[in-house]
Design an enzyme around this catalytic site. Structure first.
Site, PDB file in Angstrom:
ATOM      1  N   ASN A 113      -8.960 -54.738  -2.522  1.00  0.00           N
ATOM      2  CA  ASN A 113      -9.475 -53.371  -2.503  1.00  0.00           C
ATOM      3  C   ASN A 113     -10.996 -53.319  -2.420  1.00  0.00           C
ATOM      4  OD1 ASN A 113      -7.031 -52.136  -2.390  1.00  0.00           O
ATOM      5  ND2 ASN A 113      -6.919 -51.611  -4.558  1.00  0.00           N
TER       6      ASN A 113
ATOM      7  N   HIS B 158     -10.423 -49.283 -17.542  1.00  0.00           N
ATOM      8  CA  HIS B 158      -9.104 -48.740 -17.195  1.00  0.00           C
ATOM      9  C   HIS B 158      -8.159 -49.902 -16.955  1.00  0.00           C
ATOM     10  CE1 HIS B 158      -6.125 -45.988 -15.749  1.00  0.00           C
ATOM     11  NE2 HIS B 158      -6.143 -46.459 -14.513  1.00  0.00           N
TER      12      HIS B 158
ATOM     13  N   ARG C  20      -3.686 -54.817 -12.290  1.00  0.00           N
ATOM     14  CA  ARG C  20      -4.813 -54.221 -11.569  1.00  0.00           C
ATOM     15  C   ARG C  20      -5.762 -55.308 -11.068  1.00  0.00           C
ATOM     16  NH1 ARG C  20      -3.981 -50.459 -15.786  1.00  0.00           N
ATOM     17  NH2 ARG C  20      -3.584 -48.346 -15.050  1.00  0.00           N
TER      18      ARG C  20
ATOM     19  N   GLY D  90      -4.141 -39.336  -2.897  1.00  0.00           N
ATOM     20  CA  GLY D  90      -5.065 -38.537  -2.101  1.00  0.00           C
ATOM     21  C   GLY D  90      -4.464 -37.231  -1.628  1.00  0.00           C
TER      22      GLY D  90
ATOM     23  N   SER E 134      -9.458 -45.815  -6.626  1.00  0.00           N
ATOM     24  CA  SER E 134      -8.811 -47.093  -6.303  1.00  0.00           C
ATOM     25  C   SER E 134      -8.929 -48.085  -7.459  1.00  0.00           C
ATOM     26  CB  SER E 134      -9.447 -47.695  -5.044  1.00  0.00           C
ATOM     27  OG  SER E 134      -9.418 -46.769  -3.971  1.00  0.00           O
TER      28      SER E 134
ATOM     29  N   ARG F 273      -2.498 -39.226 -20.896  1.00  0.00           N
ATOM     30  CA  ARG F 273      -1.314 -39.999 -21.262  1.00  0.00           C
ATOM     31  C   ARG F 273      -1.199 -40.131 -22.779  1.00  0.00           C
ATOM     32  NH1 ARG F 273      -1.955 -44.563 -16.422  1.00  0.00           N
ATOM     33  NH2 ARG F 273      -0.610 -43.464 -14.896  1.00  0.00           N
TER      34      ARG F 273
ATOM     35  N   GLY G 287      -2.765 -41.225   0.948  1.00  0.00           N
ATOM     36  CA  GLY G 287      -1.519 -41.681   0.336  1.00  0.00           C
ATOM     37  C   GLY G 287      -1.047 -40.690  -0.716  1.00  0.00           C
ATOM     38  N   HIS G 288      -0.214 -41.148  -1.623  1.00  0.00           N
ATOM     39  CA  HIS G 288       0.344 -40.251  -2.633  1.00  0.00           C
ATOM     40  C   HIS G 288      -0.733 -39.570  -3.474  1.00  0.00           C
ATOM     41  CE1 HIS G 288       4.501 -42.340  -2.463  1.00  0.00           C
ATOM     42  NE2 HIS G 288       4.568 -41.163  -1.890  1.00  0.00           N
TER      43      HIS G 288
END
EC number: 1.1.1.37
Length: 314
Positions: free
Chosen positions: A92, A172, A85, A10, A116, A148, A7-8
């Protein structure tokens, strides 16, 4: 090295590693083989354009991951607007179980980097499902959260972007623990450069950065910064650099916790975790860290409550 999930995040990890020549070969595994083939072909062209000669290919079979020094796990559902999350937990975790059941015979010598979400609970799940040593399984979060925070510090100061060191510990999630006392600009603590209200604003934005990005994008979530942060981890592992980065790892007595995952400073090497570094925390910092770890523990407890793991909790 291998990447599970194209995906984005990876695919961007693969792009960074391929175009910087950090590894000799990248093997991409994805549920959609055609997507993986297209990405691998395009990535190979990018590697050629940058003269890195990195080979990018597709894993047609789980056994194609055999021999990878590092495997980055990006497969799973992304966060959608309004989704925490925590909402991703069971979905997941099931993805991790399914994929690792296929590949674990071939990655026993690999370092497994989890991306993930919800990250800390997924690291715990991967340790349980992979059969790897806890020292071989770690999560990418602290580097991203610290980056960040550093970005928001730079926004306030307007100088020293390449000299800012920011420190974030804990899980996280919304209870992550930015540490202004351990954050500095060229060695000068930010507590001496910014007003308390400005620091509180930085802490708030750091904790909510992921959700802020999701809100703007409407569909999908952040991937440039997560991918770059992952690539930094992979490079440190492949080069056996022994650099210290905040990573999500299984605590086994460190900071007074066991059988729970948390983000702490870690020395990285070719076998994964070389050393977990214990910082001295002030009373308020410790309270926030404890709260953050308890939040992670509640997610892990939820997995046990839903009988996700065969064995009972130690």
């Amino acid at each position: 090295m291998g990447i599970i999930g194209a995906g984005h995040v990876g695919s961007t990890v693969a792009f960074i590693l391929a175009t910087q020549g950090i590894c000799q070969e990248i093997i991409i595994k994805d549920l959609n083989l055609d997507t993986a083939r297209g990405i691998a072909l395009d990535m190979g062209h990018a590697a050629s354009a940058t003269k890195t000669h990195t080979i990018v290919r597709v894993a047609n079979e789980p056994s194609d991951l055999r021999g990878c020094d590092v495997v980055v796990f990006c497969a799973g559902s992304p966060r959608q607007p309004g989704m925490s999350r925590d909402d991703l937990l069971l979905a997941n975790a099931k993805v991790i179980r399914t994929v690792l059941s296929e590949v674990k015979p071939y990655i026993q010598e690999s370092v497994l980097v989890m991306v993930s979400n919800p990250l800390d609970a997924m690291v715990y799940t991967a340790i349980k499902e992979s059969g790897l040593s806890p020292l071989q399984v770690l999560g990418m979060a602290g580097i991203l959260d610290s980056a960040r925070m550093a970005s928001f510090i730079f926004e306030k100061l307007g100088y020293g972007s390449d000299q800012i060191v920011a420190s974030v510990m804990g899980g996280h999630g919304d209870d992550m623990v930015p540490l202004p006392r351990y954050s500095n600009v060229a060695g000068v603590p930010i507590t001496e450069l910014l007003e308390p209200q400005e620091i509180e604003e930085i802490i708030h934005r750091t904790r909510n950065a992921g959700a802020e990005i999701v809100g703007y994008l409407k569909k999908g979530s952040a991937y440039f910064a997560p991918a770059k942060s992952t690539a930094i981890m992979v490079e440190a592992i492949l080069k056996n650099s022994h650099q210290v980065f905040p990573c999500s790892v299984l605590l086994q007595g460190e900071y007074g916790y066991s059988d729970v995952v948390g983000g702490v400073p870690v020395k990285l090497g070719s076998r994964g975790v070389c050393e977990i570094i214990e910082l001295e925390l002030l009373h308020e910092e410790r309270e926030r860290f404890d709260q953050s770890i308890q939040s992670v523990k509640s997610l892990i407890d939820a997995l046990y409550h839903h009988a996700f793991f065969v064995s009972s909790r130690p």
